[in-house]
Design an enzyme around this catalytic site. Sequence first.
Site, PDB file in Angstrom:
ATOM      1  N   TYR A  83      66.160  26.592  63.348  1.00 41.88           N
ATOM      2  CA  TYR A  83      65.652  25.944  62.140  1.00 41.88           C
ATOM      3  C   TYR A  83      65.782  26.881  60.946  1.00 41.88           C
ATOM      4  CZ  TYR A  83      62.881  22.307  59.834  1.00 41.88           C
ATOM      5  OH  TYR A  83      62.464  21.275  59.022  1.00 41.88           O
ATOM      6  N   ASN A  98      56.703  13.097  58.256  1.00 41.89           N
ATOM      7  CA  ASN A  98      57.579  11.915  58.363  1.00 41.89           C
ATOM      8  C   ASN A  98      57.332  10.805  57.333  1.00 41.89           C
ATOM      9  OD1 ASN A  98      59.119  13.003  60.546  1.00 41.89           O
ATOM     10  ND2 ASN A  98      57.353  12.672  61.856  1.00 41.89           N
ATOM     11  N   VAL A 123      60.368   8.906  61.206  1.00 43.80           N
ATOM     12  CA  VAL A 123      60.764   8.633  59.814  1.00 43.80           C
ATOM     13  C   VAL A 123      61.270   7.197  59.713  1.00 43.80           C
ATOM     14  CG1 VAL A 123      62.393   9.178  57.959  1.00 43.80           C
ATOM     15  CG2 VAL A 123      61.281  11.027  59.201  1.00 43.80           C
ATOM     16  N   ASP A 130      72.291   2.044  71.765  1.00 40.18           N
ATOM     17  CA  ASP A 130      72.115   1.092  72.864  1.00 40.18           C
ATOM     18  C   ASP A 130      71.354   1.803  73.980  1.00 40.18           C
ATOM     19  OD1 ASP A 130      72.223  -1.209  74.238  1.00 40.18           O
ATOM     20  OD2 ASP A 130      74.377  -1.161  74.672  1.00 40.18           O
ATOM     21  N   ARG A 131      70.506   1.068  74.693  1.00 41.69           N
ATOM     22  CA  ARG A 131      69.664   1.670  75.729  1.00 41.69           C
ATOM     23  C   ARG A 131      69.209   0.590  76.694  1.00 41.69           C
ATOM     24  NH1 ARG A 131      65.680   4.487  72.312  1.00 41.69           N
ATOM     25  NH2 ARG A 131      67.443   4.524  70.891  1.00 41.69           N
ATOM     26  N   GLY A 143      68.656  14.835  58.854  1.00 38.57           N
ATOM     27  CA  GLY A 143      68.611  15.349  60.222  1.00 38.57           C
ATOM     28  C   GLY A 143      69.991  15.236  60.839  1.00 38.57           C
ATOM     29  N   MET A 160      70.727  14.693  64.645  1.00 39.35           N
ATOM     30  CA  MET A 160      70.408  14.597  66.072  1.00 39.35           C
ATOM     31  C   MET A 160      71.652  14.668  66.968  1.00 39.35           C
ATOM     32  SD  MET A 160      67.143  14.437  65.868  1.00 39.35           S
ATOM     33  CE  MET A 160      66.172  13.723  67.176  1.00 39.35           C
ATOM     34  N   TRP A 207      65.187  17.611  52.486  1.00 39.98           N
ATOM     35  CA  TRP A 207      64.344  18.405  53.387  1.00 39.98           C
ATOM     36  C   TRP A 207      62.962  18.463  52.762  1.00 39.98           C
ATOM     37  CZ3 TRP A 207      64.427  24.424  53.909  1.00 39.98           C
ATOM     38  CH2 TRP A 207      63.711  24.797  55.054  1.00 39.98           C
TER      39      TRP A 207
END
Length: 320
Positions: free
Chosen positions: A39, A112, A141, A162-163, A231, A233, A256
């Site tokens: 970070y 957030n 967020v 998708d999941r 971000g 990810m 940020w």
Amino acid sequence: SLLRLKDLEVAELGDSDVHVKMLAAPINPADINMIQGTYAILSPLPAVGGNEGVGEVLEVGRRVASLKPGDRVIPAGAGLGTWRTQGVFPEEMLLKVPSDIPVLCAATLSVNPCTAYRMLADFETLAPGDSVIQNAANSSVGQAVIQIAKASGIKTINVVRDRPDLPKLVERLMALGADHVITEEMLRKPEMKDIFKSIPKPRLALNCVGGKSTTDMLRHLQPKGTVVTYGGMAKQPVMVPVSAFIFRDLRLRGFWMTQWRKDHAQDQEGLASMMDAVCQLIRRGQLTAPACTEVPLQDYKAALEASMKPFSSSKQILLL
């Protein structure tokens, strides 16, 4: 493991210090990044983890004017170290929050919802009926963006991976006020045109993924639209076709929250008006805490593991 639970003596209370009993603190991706050393802010070691949370003031030093015992407080900036039962902090490192805000809302307030609020306010002038597109819409967020946009009459197009339990997630985001929830694959399909029959193309895209997800999302922006990255990810760079710059004049920006707070350290009015606006939304029931799993502090290992699992749509909150 880099983390262990330790018993420490509470520091002595100085004249400008505040003794706080912590109540609850979430585990955010940035907290994990700080522990991993990736970070932009790293605390000198040994350090206490956690950048967000809420506590109750037990005692104040004799020079402290803005806080009194019984007040609820949250961190004024990053690096406070909120994963602890008690702490003594300088007065300027704390912000008072209204006591009528539910504990879980207050514990997840400073990062957030404020990020969502600023990104919706600071980059494009959005009016009721306008639309916004975002990826990782099930993040904390993302959930806040859906609710704050809805309260302002702004439509949201929400992209998720998708999941297996996709219908359940879609239902949950729609219940928060999402107008459309689609998968990353959908972004590349001609059916996207159907969405824009009922709502205008977005002028603002919010990205916390990177890689292909962002490239596919920015194709749907209006000319002169803005992509705000907060971000990464996917740990992939943001790839933009040259044509998007030349022929559509897209703008790429970053956000940020920590930097915003530093830049506005002297702007107490701006900070207060943001906190008031967010607290008002919470009071009216228009902004709720993200989906949470409450975990006692001694089970911190399980909470950390759960927070790093893929497809987790529940924020781990340490109860202190």
